[in-house]
Write a protein that holds these residues in place. Structure first.
Motif, PDB file in Angstrom:
ATOM      1  N   SER A  86      -1.233   0.034   6.020  1.00 10.86           N
ATOM      2  CA  SER A  86      -2.224   0.879   5.432  1.00 10.86           C
ATOM      3  C   SER A  86      -3.507   0.401   4.839  1.00 10.86           C
ATOM      4  CB  SER A  86      -1.417   1.561   4.078  1.00 10.86           C
ATOM      5  OG  SER A  86      -0.933   0.507   3.139  1.00 10.86           O
ATOM      6  N   PRO A 101      -2.545   5.786   5.782  1.00  5.20           N
ATOM      7  CA  PRO A 101      -1.775   4.977   6.861  1.00  5.20           C
ATOM      8  C   PRO A 101      -2.829   4.465   7.870  1.00  5.20           C
ATOM      9  CG  PRO A 101      -1.678   7.402   7.089  1.00  5.20           C
ATOM     10  CD  PRO A 101      -2.500   7.166   5.955  1.00  5.20           C
ATOM     11  N   GLU A 136       5.854   6.686   4.476  1.00  8.48           N
ATOM     12  CA  GLU A 136       4.808   7.269   3.462  1.00  8.48           C
ATOM     13  C   GLU A 136       5.546   7.851   2.177  1.00  8.48           C
ATOM     14  OE1 GLU A 136       0.763   9.846   3.447  1.00  8.48           O
ATOM     15  OE2 GLU A 136       1.891   9.737   5.522  1.00  8.48           O
ATOM     16  N   VAL A 177       3.252   3.328   2.933  1.00  9.14           N
ATOM     17  CA  VAL A 177       1.957   3.729   2.743  1.00  9.14           C
ATOM     18  C   VAL A 177       2.205   4.493   1.376  1.00  9.14           C
ATOM     19  CG1 VAL A 177       0.063   5.630   3.258  1.00  9.14           C
ATOM     20  CG2 VAL A 177       1.495   4.531   5.324  1.00  9.14           C
TER      21      VAL A 177
END
Length: 496
Positions: free
Chosen positions: A142, A166, A191, A397
């Protein structure tokens, strides 16, 4: 698989030498001075039209990575908003290794802005040294920029310091015959879709001396989060954060003009902690050494489900408040990652402890010195987990975020409970005294007379005569009856 070979090698030469003749050494700042578009246009197939401007799109998109001959790692970023909002990347999360067999450990690195042109921005990783190997692997998870409330909106809780996007690409740089070939592959990332950072607090008790009293509280910091992936079993979490020491004074004397205020606040520098890894079988141990503590000792797992976390901290010393329940129970996992301590010291004598939890403290107590440690800028870097029997070790992320200042739990004040019980006892005792005062007065009177009689003989003799007189007065009717019976009998005997 996309290959970039001779073109990037040429880019690196330009980056390293700029427009100056070869054979002259340059400082690191000079070797990265070439313009971002000049670098990109070395590739004749590069098409700027594929990167349109959009002043409403504030994202960061890493599309190229390159090494310089001076040992710097350069990052090329497509930023659709261009110069709108003066947004610049601030950090990047990546893992690096010498070959694919190595375990990739993700870390977050600061970025230095070099230059930009339109939507194209060029950065270098700050204080980054290339690995000494023919093969260098860069797994980029990221990239982040400073959070802008005007552009990004108010966060649901706490505050966000870095907005993260990302990348999920892995570049492999291979040196062969003094040339560097690059290949790039797509990778997997996790994420964080929802997050809440907070802490629970537990009393460390009191330590008393004739120099004063010290009250301690342990703050156990946690992050509750959800991800875009199914996670059956969370095994490890790698996380980093900052800590900062604060010292200030607090007045608790209602007669003082600065009552209930903080003052003389000083702070140390914010320190970036080395990333730490917490495993599912690790535990938090809350204990205390010495002093007086009316709460118990506690131990809980570092990694828990929200239901497990909330259930544990609803105990005899703690209760999770409504806000805590709302922000924790709707997440997937809770990580307890770090503990700090808040200490409040007073220069009063030990009697100060007696009044600490009563209304008298408003007059008795005065100035207190408080020392605490603030945890901030929290970012999860890496997750190791199992899903359907398969183990994953992926970069994350995650926005860099600050938590709420107040704990999510309310301490159940054991001291106050004891004081309430004592107060209730004396209230009942007072009610009994009002109702049966005369019995209590007689009992205490008899006890007092007994004590005085034991130590003072004249008093004892006087008491004897008083009791004798009282005895005859009380029994006088009986004596009169006896005397009357005797007189009648005597009269009858005289008439015979």
């Amino acid at each position: 698989m996309k290959k970039i070979s001779l073109i990037l090698a040429l880019i690196l030469i330009v980056v390293s030498l700029g427009c100056v003749p070869s054979g002259i050494a340059f400082a690191a700042a000079e070797t990265v001075g070439s313009n971002v578009l000049d670098d990109l246009h070395i590739d004749e197939t590069f098409d700027e039209s594929k990167y349109p401007a959009n002043e409403k799109d504030y994202s960061l998109n890493v599309f190229q990575l390159a090494e310089s001959d001076e040992g710097e790692l350069l990052i090329y970023v497509y930023q659709p908003s261009g110069d709108v909002g003066a947004l610049k990347a601030s950090s990047i999360t990546l893992a690096r290794a010498k070959d694919n067999s190595s375990i990739l450990n993700f870390a977050n690195y600061k970025l230095t802005f070099l230059n930009s042109s339109g939507v194209f921005f060029k950065y270098k990783i700050t204080n980054f040294e290339l690995l000494d190997s023919d093969v260098r692997i860069y797994n980029v998870a990221s990239i982040s920029r400073p959070y802008n409330v005007n552009l990004d909106g108010e966060p649901a809780s706490g505050s966000i310091t870095e907005k993260t996007y990302p990348v999920s690409k892995m570049w492999t740089a291979t040196t062969k015959d003094e040339n560097v070939d690059y290949t790039v592959d797509e990778t997997d990332v996790v994420e964080i879709t929802d997050e809440f950072i907070g802490h629970v607090s537990y009393s460390d008790g009191f330590k008393m001396s004739f120099g004063g009293t010290t009250t301690g509280v342990t703050n156990a910091h946690f992050v509750a989060f959800s991800t875009d992936r199914r996670i059956d079993d969370l095994l490890e979490v790698k996380i980093e954060f900052y800590t900062q020491e604060f010292t200030y004074k607090y007045c608790t004397n209602i007669l003082h003009s600065h009552y209930n205020t903080n003052y003389d606040r000083t702070s140390g520098a914010a320190v970036k902690r080395e990333p730490i890894i917490k495993k599912s079988d690790d535990a938090v141990n809350h204990s205390f050494e010495g002093g007086i503590n009316f709460s118990g000792q506690h131990k809980w797992k570092r990694i828990m489900t929200p239901k497990e976390f909330v259930a544990y901290h609803n105990n005899e010393d703690s209760k999770i408040m409504t806000k805590g329940n709302a922000n924790i129970l709707n997440k997937q996992w809770v990580l307890s990652f770090y503990e700090t301590q808040t200490l409040m010291s007073s220069d009063k004598n030990p009697l100060d402890f007696i009044f600490t939890f009563t209304k008298l403290s408003l007059l008795w107590k005065g100035e207190n010195t408080i020392k605490e440690t603030e945890v901030s800028n929290v970012m999860i870097l890496q997750l190791t987990f199992q899903t359907q029997g398969q183990t994953y070790n992926l970069g994350v992320v995650n926005n860099r975020q600050n938590g709420d200042k107040e704990p999510v739990n309310e301490a159940i004040n054991q001291v106050q409970q004891i004081l309430n019980q004592i107060t209730a006892f004396f209230k009942r005792l007072g009610d009994l005294f009002v109702q049966y005062w005369w019995i209590i007065a007689i009992v205490f009177g008899v006890i007092a007379i007994g004590v005085l009689s034991a130590f003072f003989k004249p008093f004892a003799k006087g008491v004897w005569w008083v009791f004798k007189i009282i005895f005859y007065i009380v029994t006088l009717p009986i004596w009169l009856i006896i005397w009357g019976v005797r007189a009648v009998k005597k009269h009858k005997d005289g008439n015979k």
